[in-house]
Write an enzyme that holds these catalytic residues in place. Structure first.
Site, mmCIF file in Angstrom:
data_model
loop_
_atom_site.group_PDB
_atom_site.id
_atom_site.type_symbol
_atom_site.label_atom_id
_atom_site.label_comp_id
_atom_site.label_asym_id
_atom_site.label_seq_id
_atom_site.Cartn_x
_atom_site.Cartn_y
_atom_site.Cartn_z
ATOM 1 N N GLY A 28 46.539 -57.811 18.206
ATOM 2 C CA GLY A 28 47.555 -58.842 18.032
ATOM 3 C C GLY A 28 47.711 -59.118 16.555
ATOM 4 O O GLY A 28 46.937 -58.629 15.729
ATOM 5 N N TYR A 29 48.720 -59.937 16.221
ATOM 6 C CA TYR A 29 49.048 -60.166 14.815
ATOM 7 C C TYR A 29 48.990 -61.653 14.467
ATOM 8 O O TYR A 29 49.471 -62.496 15.215
ATOM 9 C CB TYR A 29 50.434 -59.591 14.507
ATOM 10 C CG TYR A 29 50.387 -58.080 14.483
ATOM 11 C CD1 TYR A 29 50.188 -57.401 13.289
ATOM 12 C CD2 TYR A 29 50.459 -57.340 15.661
ATOM 13 C CE1 TYR A 29 50.091 -56.018 13.263
ATOM 14 C CE2 TYR A 29 50.359 -55.958 15.645
ATOM 15 C CZ TYR A 29 50.170 -55.307 14.434
ATOM 16 O OH TYR A 29 50.048 -53.941 14.412
ATOM 17 N N LEU A 30 48.386 -61.932 13.303
ATOM 18 C CA LEU A 30 48.402 -63.279 12.718
ATOM 19 C C LEU A 30 49.567 -63.395 11.754
ATOM 20 O O LEU A 30 50.016 -64.492 11.439
ATOM 21 C CB LEU A 30 47.079 -63.548 11.990
ATOM 22 C CG LEU A 30 45.843 -63.562 12.919
ATOM 23 C CD1 LEU A 30 44.561 -63.479 12.099
ATOM 24 C CD2 LEU A 30 45.842 -64.816 13.788
#
Lengths: 156, 156
Positions: A28-30
Site C-alpha cells: 500500500g502507499y502512504l
C-alpha cells in the site's frame, strides 16, 4: 540510495506460466505523489518501507528499509491509501536477465505486467516471446496509480 | 508502533530561554496528508524516517526508524516538499515533565511552540508560567501544515 532502472511491458499470452516461482505481495502507499511515492510492502513474512522519486528516462531514486512485520501490517491495515495492491510476482530467468511478472488481484485482477531491471537505461534487452507492448512511460501502469484508478475500472 | 500523546501550546514570553539546551532540527515531508504524514528528519547527525497517523484526542500512531544520514540528507535535498522546516528545539524539565520548545526559522521564523508528551490523554499537566494558549487541536500549528502555510504568511 539506490537507482532503479526498470522497463515494463504487457504480456502477450500465458506461455510465461510455469517458467518461474511465484510469491505473494501485499502493498500500500502512504504517498502516491509521483515526486515522492512511499510504499509499505509485505512479502515472504518481511516488511519493507520504500521511497521512490520521479521516474526520468526509466530511472528513479529508491530508498528501501526493512521494518518490523507488525509495523508493516499495521500501516497496511490502518494508514495506507485504499485499495491495497495485492499481486503474485513470478521471477523468471531469461537469457541472463531476471524478469518479474506481476499478476494483480482484487480491483486490478486481469492485469499482468512484466518488468526487467537493468544496469543502464540504454542496455539492450532481448525480449522473451511472451513479452508484448512496452508501457514503461505509461503512468496508468505505475503501481501507485493502480490505487486511484484500478485496472477493473479502465474503459475497454 | 508507538502511540504519541502530545499537547501543544504557544509561549507567553522569553522567560523559558536559558532553561534548557537547544539542538538543531532539519526536517521535511514526503506526505503531509493528515491521515498519513511521512517525515524525514536530521538531528544531532542522525537521520530518521517517521510515519504518523491522524491525531484523535491528542493521540496518534507513530512509527519511527533510524535511517542512514546520507539517505536522510538526500531525501531532504531532492525529494521532500518545499519549504523544509528548520527549528531549534530546547528541552526543558519542569515539575517532572519534559517540555520541548521549538523556535522555528526561515519562513516560519517568529513562531515558538511548546510541546509536552504525556502518558495518557487525561494526564493533569502543571503549566509553567511561560506557557500560554493551548493549540493542540489547531491544524495551523501542525509541522506538516507549516509547509503549505508558513507562519510568515499568516495574517496578523
Amino acid at each position: 540510495m539506490a537507482t532503479e532502472i526498470e522497463r515494463k511491458f504487457l504480456v502477450k499470452d500465458d506461455t510465461w506460466r510455469g517458467l518461474g516461482e511465484g510469491g505473494h505481495y501485499r502493498q500500500g502507499y502512504l504517498s502516491t505523489e509521483p515526486d515522492r511515492t512511499v510504499r509499505v510492502r509485505v512479502v515472504a513474512g518481511k516488511g519493507y518501507l520504500t521511497i521512490k522519486g520521479r521516474t526520468v528516462d526509466a530511472t528513479r531514486a529508491e530508498y528501501e528499509y526493512v521494518i518490523p512485520l507488525a509495523d508493516a501490517n499495521a500501516m497496511l491495515d490502518e494508514l495506507c491509501e485504499r485499495p491495497l495492491i495485492e499481486k503474485t510476482r513470478y521471477r523468471i530467468d531469461c537469457q541472463g536477465l531476471l524478469w518479474e511478472v506481476d499478476e494483480f488481484e482484487g480491483e486490478n485482477a486481469g492485469l499482468v505486467i512484466a518488468e526487467v531491471e537493468l544496469a543502464s537505461a540504454d542496455q539492450v534487452v532481448a525480449l522473451p516471446d511472451w513479452v508484448g507492448e512496452e508501457v514503461t512511460t505509461d503512468p496508468r501502469y505505475y503501481n501507485a496509480n493502480l490505487i486511484a484508478n484500478p485496472f477493473s475500472r479502465w474503459a475497454g
